[in-house]
Design a protein around this motif. Structure first.
Motif, PDB file in Angstrom:
ATOM      1  N   ASN A 145       8.146 -10.693   4.980  1.00 21.20           N
ATOM      2  CA  ASN A 145       7.953  -9.350   4.457  1.00 21.20           C
ATOM      3  C   ASN A 145       9.216  -8.515   4.658  1.00 21.20           C
ATOM      4  OD1 ASN A 145       7.079  -6.518   4.228  1.00 21.20           O
ATOM      5  ND2 ASN A 145       5.032  -7.385   4.156  1.00 21.20           N
ATOM      6  N   PRO A 146       9.765  -7.922   3.606  1.00 16.01           N
ATOM      7  CA  PRO A 146      10.997  -7.138   3.755  1.00 16.01           C
ATOM      8  C   PRO A 146      10.858  -5.927   4.672  1.00 16.01           C
ATOM      9  CG  PRO A 146      10.612  -7.680   1.451  1.00 16.01           C
ATOM     10  CD  PRO A 146       9.370  -8.049   2.194  1.00 16.01           C
ATOM     11  N   TYR A 147       9.641  -5.421   4.856  1.00 21.44           N
ATOM     12  CA  TYR A 147       9.434  -4.249   5.712  1.00 21.44           C
ATOM     13  C   TYR A 147       9.307  -4.624   7.181  1.00 21.44           C
ATOM     14  CZ  TYR A 147       9.074  -1.447   1.537  1.00 21.44           C
ATOM     15  OH  TYR A 147       9.381  -0.814   0.356  1.00 21.44           O
ATOM     16  N   ASP A 148       9.015  -5.897   7.461  1.00 18.53           N
ATOM     17  CA  ASP A 148       8.962  -6.426   8.824  1.00 18.53           C
ATOM     18  C   ASP A 148       9.056  -7.932   8.695  1.00 18.53           C
ATOM     19  OD1 ASP A 148       8.262  -7.497  11.307  1.00 18.53           O
ATOM     20  OD2 ASP A 148       6.839  -5.892  11.753  1.00 18.53           O
ATOM     21  N   LEU A 149      10.182  -8.495   9.061  1.00 18.35           N
ATOM     22  CA  LEU A 149      10.441  -9.911   8.831  1.00 18.35           C
ATOM     23  C   LEU A 149       9.520 -10.826   9.627  1.00 18.35           C
ATOM     24  CD1 LEU A 149      14.351  -9.852   8.659  1.00 18.35           C
ATOM     25  CD2 LEU A 149      12.717  -9.962   6.759  1.00 18.35           C
ATOM     26  N   GLY A 150       8.785 -10.264  10.571  1.00 19.12           N
ATOM     27  CA  GLY A 150       7.813 -11.050  11.317  1.00 19.12           C
ATOM     28  C   GLY A 150       6.451 -11.099  10.657  1.00 19.12           C
ATOM     29  N   LYS A 151       6.319 -10.464   9.499  1.00 20.71           N
ATOM     30  CA  LYS A 151       5.031 -10.378   8.821  1.00 20.71           C
ATOM     31  C   LYS A 151       5.034 -11.161   7.505  1.00 20.71           C
ATOM     32  CE  LYS A 151       3.496  -7.384  11.885  1.00 20.71           C
ATOM     33  NZ  LYS A 151       2.496  -7.794  12.904  1.00 20.71           N
ATOM     34  N   SER A 152       3.824 -11.424   6.994  1.00 20.80           N
ATOM     35  CA  SER A 152       3.641 -12.116   5.726  1.00 20.80           C
ATOM     36  C   SER A 152       3.986 -11.208   4.550  1.00 20.80           C
ATOM     37  CB  SER A 152       2.180 -12.564   5.601  1.00 20.80           C
ATOM     38  OG  SER A 152       1.880 -13.018   4.293  1.00 20.80           O
ATOM     39  N   ALA A 153       4.482 -11.809   3.484  1.00 16.85           N
ATOM     40  CA  ALA A 153       4.712 -11.087   2.232  1.00 16.85           C
ATOM     41  C   ALA A 153       3.501 -11.167   1.316  1.00 16.85           C
ATOM     42  CB  ALA A 153       5.931 -11.652   1.506  1.00 16.85           C
ATOM     43  N   GLY A 154       2.406 -11.793   1.786  1.00 15.71           N
ATOM     44  CA  GLY A 154       1.243 -11.972   0.924  1.00 15.71           C
ATOM     45  C   GLY A 154       1.453 -13.134  -0.037  1.00 15.71           C
ATOM     46  N   GLY A 155       0.516 -13.303  -0.957  1.00 18.17           N
ATOM     47  CA  GLY A 155       0.631 -14.376  -1.921  1.00 18.17           C
ATOM     48  C   GLY A 155      -0.497 -14.303  -2.941  1.00 18.17           C
ATOM     49  N   SER A 156      -0.490 -15.161  -3.923  1.00 16.20           N
ATOM     50  CA  SER A 156       0.437 -16.275  -4.014  1.00 16.20           C
ATOM     51  C   SER A 156       1.775 -15.892  -4.661  1.00 16.20           C
ATOM     52  CB  SER A 156      -0.193 -17.429  -4.801  1.00 16.20           C
ATOM     53  OG  SER A 156      -0.493 -17.045  -6.128  1.00 16.20           O
TER      54      SER A 156
END
Length: 472
Positions: A145-156
């Motif tokens: 995730n660009p807002y927190d690199l430790g988080k998921s960006a979602g999908g698919s």
């Protein structure tokens, strides 16, 4: 200048390119430079074609100089979802089984994008065979995730959403069965629109009569999503469900007054889904914006009885119909995919018939609900972006999530209705994580949904908040 150009709207870029104020080579080079700088941090684009893109851009510039009438997306760079077949370009579906797969033909959405003048940059990351709403696969790993690199960006469509948020492309294509355009848009503070089934026709499609999965646009603004939809939408004789209205319906400005708009707010979809307090807090504030714009807002929700059974049954049937040959390689695909295919293989004719009866009853209850309201508001996702190392959230508001689908209910229950649904940036948690607001309209009221989303977006400005790495 690189940042300004890469965060310009697609409508602005298209105008400058058609007028010759910018060259396609300049635009493509700026986006390639940004990809080189940021993609290693988020892993959004998994196949990159810099030489091919620059060559195509040079050809586009040369054609424009001869008086050629450009398409509406002339010179706009895009990377395509890695489940969309692209002729001559590796298309892996996020699976080692297709690591070297190079299709011989474009599918319909790619045909339309190329005809509109798009310059192909490459492919964006997906979960394996687009199964699930967290973008990670054994071939390329996770998109962050660009807002927190430790988080998921979602999908698919997670790679698409992250690339948009980072300014690596101005527009993105995607698909949505249970939330795959909406969930990643919510997680990455961009726009994802699930259009009405048939609005964007699909071909080739072995299940051409099915309405559960759709393709659609993603962008950083609602106006840009509508621009892309104007290219993707419209009839095609190869699709039996294609809506006859032309895509040009979505090219006009989206300005709309909301005074008197009848709005229903369903914070937990009538008790059907648990929602994390952090999401509810953000969206409670977002909904108040509608009242401030003159809308009449009531907390209400259509009766979604049966939507769970409809989605689960038809999804499993679709997985079995399209993906059952993968079970010959069950040790090489993810366990959730095996489970979902096997669920479909156990279905009986009576169970499919019951799902279709429930589907019809659901349609009519929702149709009647929209006789009282113009728009329905709901959470896109029940949780903020979660830890990238998790397969999926194990619980929401204290309620356990037993499968990789459970946490997506707020999106997939709406999929079952067949209504057009938009994810628009709705604000941020106290941890500065994005939260999307889901705007849902009546049957085939796609333009109304986009107009309402555009007005909300203009009133709030949430879409202009860039991720921290964008400045790095």
């Amino acid at each position: 200048m690189d940042s300004d150009l890469c965060y310009a709207s697609a409508r602005e870029l298209a105008g400058w390119l058609r007028a010759g104020e910018l060259s396609a080579v300049e635009v493509v080079r700026a986006h390639l430079d940004r990809i080189e700088r940021l993609n290693g941090k988020v892993n959004a684009i998994v196949t990159l074609l810099p030489e091919q893109a620059l060559e195509a851009a040079a050809i586009a510039d040369a054609r424009l100089a001869t008086g050629y009438q450009p398409g509406p997306l002339h010179g706009i760079p895009m990377a395509h979802k890695d489940t969309h077949d692209t002729a001559g370009i590796r298309t892996t579906y996020g699976s080692p089984l297709l690591a070297e797969n190079v299709p011989e033909r474009d599918e319909l959405v790619i045909e339309r994008l190329e005809a509109a003048g798009v310059i192909t940059l490459g492919k964006t990351n997906v979960p394996e065979f687009a199964a699930g709403s967290h973008t990670v696969n054994p071939l390329f790993g996770a998109t962050r995730n660009p807002y927190d690199l430790g988080k998921s960006a979602g999908g698919s469509s997670g790679g698409a959403a992250a690339a948009l948020a980072c300014g690596m492309q101005p527009l993105a294509d995607g698909s949505d069965m249970g939330g795959s355009l909406r969930n990643p848009a919510s997680f990455c503070n961009v726009v994802g629109f699930r259009p009405s089934p048939g609005r964007v026709p699909t071909w080739p499609d072995p299940l051409a009569w099915s309405t559960l999965a759709v393709q659609g646009p993603m962008a950083r603004t609602v106006a840009d999503a509508a621009l892309l939809l104007s290219v993707l939408a419209g009839p095609d004789p190869r699709s039996p469900t294609a809506i006859s209205e032309p895509g040009s319906l979505f090219a006009a400005p989206l300005d709309r007054e909301l005074h008197g708009l009848r709005v229903a707010w369903a914070p937990d979809l009538g008790g059907a889904v648990p929602v994390e307090p952090a999401v509810r807090d953000v969206l409670d504030r977002a909904v108040r914006v509608f009242a401030g714009l003159g809308a009449v807002v009531h907390e209400d929700c259509p009766d979604l009885s049966g939507a769970e059974e409809v989605f689960r049954t038809l999804r499993a049937w679709q997985f079995a119909a399209g993906l059952s040959p993968l079970l010959a390689h069950r040790d090489r695909i993810k366990a959730d995919l095996v489970w979902n295919i096997e669920q479909g293989l156990t279905l009986t004719g009576a169970e499919l018939a019951e799902a279709e009866v429930l589907h019809t009853l659901l349609f009519h209850r929702v149709r009647e609900f929209f006789e009282r309201y113009d728009i329905l508001l709901a959470p896109v996702s029940q949780v903020p972006p979660f830890d990238v190392d998790l397969d999926y959230p194990e619980q929401i508001a204290g309620e356990p999530m037993r499968t990789y689908l459970d946490w997506m209910r707020s999106a997939y229950l709406i999929s079952a209705t067949g209504c057009p649904a938009l994810s628009v940036p709705g604000g941020f948690t106290t941890a500065w994580l994005p939260v999307g607001l889901q705007i849902i309209g009546p049957h085939r009221a796609d333009r109304l949904v986009l107009e309402v989303g555009h007005t909300f977006e203009q009133a709030t400005g949430f879409a202009t908040v860039r991720p921290p790495i964008a400045a790095g």
